[in-house]
Design a protein around this motif. Structure first.
Motif, PDB file in Angstrom:
ATOM      1  N   TYR A  79       0.841  -1.205   0.000  1.00  0.00           N
ATOM      2  CA  TYR A  79       0.000   0.000   0.000  1.00  0.00           C
ATOM      3  C   TYR A  79       0.880   1.262   0.000  1.00  0.00           C
ATOM      4  CZ  TYR A  79      -3.140   3.612   1.728  1.00  0.00           C
ATOM      5  OH  TYR A  79      -3.834   4.784   1.887  1.00  0.00           O
ATOM      6  N   SER A  80       1.898   1.287   0.900  1.00  0.00           N
ATOM      7  CA  SER A  80       2.765   2.477   0.989  1.00  0.00           C
ATOM      8  C   SER A  80       3.599   2.653  -0.280  1.00  0.00           C
ATOM      9  CB  SER A  80       3.744   2.377   2.172  1.00  0.00           C
ATOM     10  OG  SER A  80       3.077   1.925   3.291  1.00  0.00           O
ATOM     11  N   GLU A  81       4.064   1.545  -0.832  1.00  0.00           N
ATOM     12  CA  GLU A  81       4.869   1.639  -2.063  1.00  0.00           C
ATOM     13  C   GLU A  81       4.012   2.186  -3.212  1.00  0.00           C
ATOM     14  OE1 GLU A  81       8.020   1.033  -2.481  1.00  0.00           O
ATOM     15  OE2 GLU A  81       8.708  -0.432  -0.991  1.00  0.00           O
ATOM     16  N   LEU A  82       2.764   1.772  -3.244  1.00  0.00           N
ATOM     17  CA  LEU A  82       1.878   2.271  -4.307  1.00  0.00           C
ATOM     18  C   LEU A  82       1.596   3.756  -4.119  1.00  0.00           C
ATOM     19  CD1 LEU A  82      -0.685  -0.694  -4.700  1.00  0.00           C
ATOM     20  CD2 LEU A  82       1.099  -0.014  -6.324  1.00  0.00           C
ATOM     21  N   ILE A  83       1.360   4.138  -2.871  1.00  0.00           N
ATOM     22  CA  ILE A  83       1.107   5.566  -2.582  1.00  0.00           C
ATOM     23  C   ILE A  83       2.310   6.403  -3.025  1.00  0.00           C
ATOM     24  CG2 ILE A  83       1.040   7.246  -0.663  1.00  0.00           C
ATOM     25  CD1 ILE A  83      -1.625   6.231  -0.728  1.00  0.00           C
ATOM     26  N   ALA A  84       3.508   5.881  -2.759  1.00  0.00           N
ATOM     27  CA  ALA A  84       4.723   6.619  -3.143  1.00  0.00           C
ATOM     28  C   ALA A  84       4.758   6.827  -4.656  1.00  0.00           C
ATOM     29  CB  ALA A  84       5.956   5.855  -2.676  1.00  0.00           C
ATOM     30  N   ARG A  85       4.087   5.949  -5.400  1.00  0.00           N
ATOM     31  CA  ARG A  85       4.028   6.086  -6.866  1.00  0.00           C
ATOM     32  C   ARG A  85       2.736   6.780  -7.300  1.00  0.00           C
ATOM     33  NH1 ARG A  85       7.167   2.012  -5.591  1.00  0.00           N
ATOM     34  NH2 ARG A  85       8.787   1.297  -7.003  1.00  0.00           N
ATOM     35  N   LYS A  86       2.066   7.396  -6.351  1.00  0.00           N
ATOM     36  CA  LYS A  86       0.798   8.121  -6.619  1.00  0.00           C
ATOM     37  C   LYS A  86      -0.300   7.180  -7.157  1.00  0.00           C
ATOM     38  CE  LYS A  86       2.003  12.944  -7.138  1.00  0.00           C
ATOM     39  NZ  LYS A  86       3.431  13.028  -6.838  1.00  0.00           N
ATOM     40  N   ILE A  87      -0.268   5.932  -6.682  1.00  0.00           N
ATOM     41  CA  ILE A  87      -1.352   4.996  -7.017  1.00  0.00           C
ATOM     42  C   ILE A  87      -2.091   4.734  -5.716  1.00  0.00           C
ATOM     43  CG2 ILE A  87      -1.921   2.687  -7.881  1.00  0.00           C
ATOM     44  CD1 ILE A  87       0.747   2.828  -9.473  1.00  0.00           C
ATOM     45  N   ILE A  88      -3.325   5.194  -5.676  1.00  0.00           N
ATOM     46  CA  ILE A  88      -4.038   5.183  -4.397  1.00  0.00           C
ATOM     47  C   ILE A  88      -5.043   4.038  -4.365  1.00  0.00           C
ATOM     48  CG2 ILE A  88      -5.442   6.533  -2.777  1.00  0.00           C
ATOM     49  CD1 ILE A  88      -3.443   8.358  -5.363  1.00  0.00           C
ATOM     50  N   THR A  89      -4.830   3.124  -3.434  1.00  0.00           N
ATOM     51  CA  THR A  89      -5.764   2.021  -3.219  1.00  0.00           C
ATOM     52  C   THR A  89      -6.297   2.160  -1.791  1.00  0.00           C
ATOM     53  OG1 THR A  89      -3.954   0.606  -2.484  1.00  0.00           O
ATOM     54  CG2 THR A  89      -4.558   0.485  -4.826  1.00  0.00           C
TER      55      THR A  89
END
Ligand SMILES: Cc1ncc(COP(=O)(O)O)c(C=O)c1O
Length: 344
Positions: free
Chosen positions: A302-312
């Motif tokens: 989840y945090s890695e995706l957020i860092a890539r501006k992908i919000i789940t």
């Protein structure tokens, strides 16, 4: 079993109160010299909107083959949920029954309205635990049961026979939240309103109708119940712009069907691609426009995706190591899959 008697489950003050009478309650029609509501005579959005959303209800009525007296339109289905507590549950006294993990606003609205919640968790396959539910159905203070089908965040439909069991054996109200029903390909509970006097069905324009910004939620029930939603709502609860947007969405039938089919196709593709990733340990069956996905380490992903501006939506706190992923456009889904591949 006790009988369902509507007068017994409506708060006494709501039964007896005089509702606000708005200027437009007294005169119906759009032609005339309007000097009644202290509006500004100039401008484009200068007039108050139709307080009862007549045209939108007529369109919804013909779509669902249901009389407009059985339809309430709210400022999103969140308003419908909140009004349900305010009509039926005495603060500091009455109770509502929830089946977690489920949509968070039932508990939030209960808290705001100072209503105690009983919670009976869903079974491991995310269905209702009927033997446990049976033990609380005769609680005199229990006024409303919230059933979300398809359920958020688990994505599955709740078995019809279990909902029927509750409808038949509970003398309070059964609120069936069908926010995701159009993705499920099954019959709506709207069709059962004539059969069950204690049924309220809510739907929304925020999902399959692609109109989350417009805030349009609907309650379908018997006219004698809908009457109380109209009695206590804010007088002009759905703006004119939003009523128009709702009407336009209902006429754009081809867009609706095409978008829905694209989302359903994409859901299958996304599921297949996610299943091939070593960080994915399971995907729950979904009757909605999202997938509940179990990862080896959901918090990290989840945090890695957020860092890539992908919000789940990280749902690890409610379903072990799970992230809820909304089905996006084909491009958005590819971006997600490529990011997950990069993380491996
Ligand atoms: C199950 C469920 N009900 C209701 C809502 C709220 O919908 P609305 O946008 O109509 O307030 C949501 C939003 O996510 C939802 O998941």
């Amino acid at each position: 079993m006790k009988q369902f008697v509507l007068q017994n489950i409506i708060r006494k003050n709501i039964l007896s109160m005089n509702p606000y009478s708005c200027a437009r309650d007294e005169f119906k029609g759009s032609e005339g010299v309007f000097l009644d509501a202290n509006e500004n005579p100039f401008g484009n959005l200068n007039r108050y909107p139709d307080p009862y959303q007549t045209e939108l209800k007529q369109a919804l009525g013909s779509l669902n083959n249901i009389d407009t007296s059985k339809i309430f339109v709210g400022n999103g289905s969140d308003e419908v949920i909140d009004l349900t507590f305010r009509i039926f549950c005495n603060p500091g006294k009455d109770k509502a029954l929830l089946f977690p993990p489920t949509y968070g606003m039932y508990a939030v609205c209960a808290e705001i309205n100072e209503v105690e919640t009983l919670e009976i968790p869903l079974t491991p396959d995310f269905q209702l635990n009927i033997p446990k539910i049976e033990t609380v159905l005769n609680d005199d203070l229990l006024k409303v049961i919230f059933i979300c089908s398809p359920n958020n965040p688990t994505g599955n439909l709740i078995k019809r026979e279990d909902i029927e069991f509750i409808l038949n054996n509970f003398a309070g109200l059964v609120f069936v939240d069908e926010a995701y029903i159009d993705f499920a390909g099954t019959k709506s509970w709207i069709n059962e309103i004539a059969k069950y006097p204690n049924l309220i069905v809510s739907q929304t324009f925020s999902k399959s109708r692609a109109l989350a910004a417009a805030r349009i939620g609907i309650a379908y029930s018997r006219p004698e119940i809908i009457l109380f939603y109209n009695k206590i709502k804010y007088p002009y609860n759905v703006s004119k712009l939003n009523q128009q947007a709702g009407l336009e969405a209902l006429t754009a039938v081809d867009d609706f069907t095409q978008r829905k089919n694209t989302i359903l196709d994409e859901k299958e593709k996304l599921k297949a691609k996610l299943n091939r990733l070593s960080c994915v340990t399971g995907i729950y069956p979904s009757d909605a426009n999202f997938l509940l996905v179990e990862f080896t380490d959901a918090n990290k992903i989840y945090s890695e995706l957020i860092a890539r501006k992908i919000i789940t939506r990280n749902r690890s706190s409610v379903v072990n190591s799970c992230i809820r992923i909304t089905v996006g456009t084909p491009e958005e889904n590819n971006i997600l899959i490529n990011a997950l591949l990069e993380l491996l």
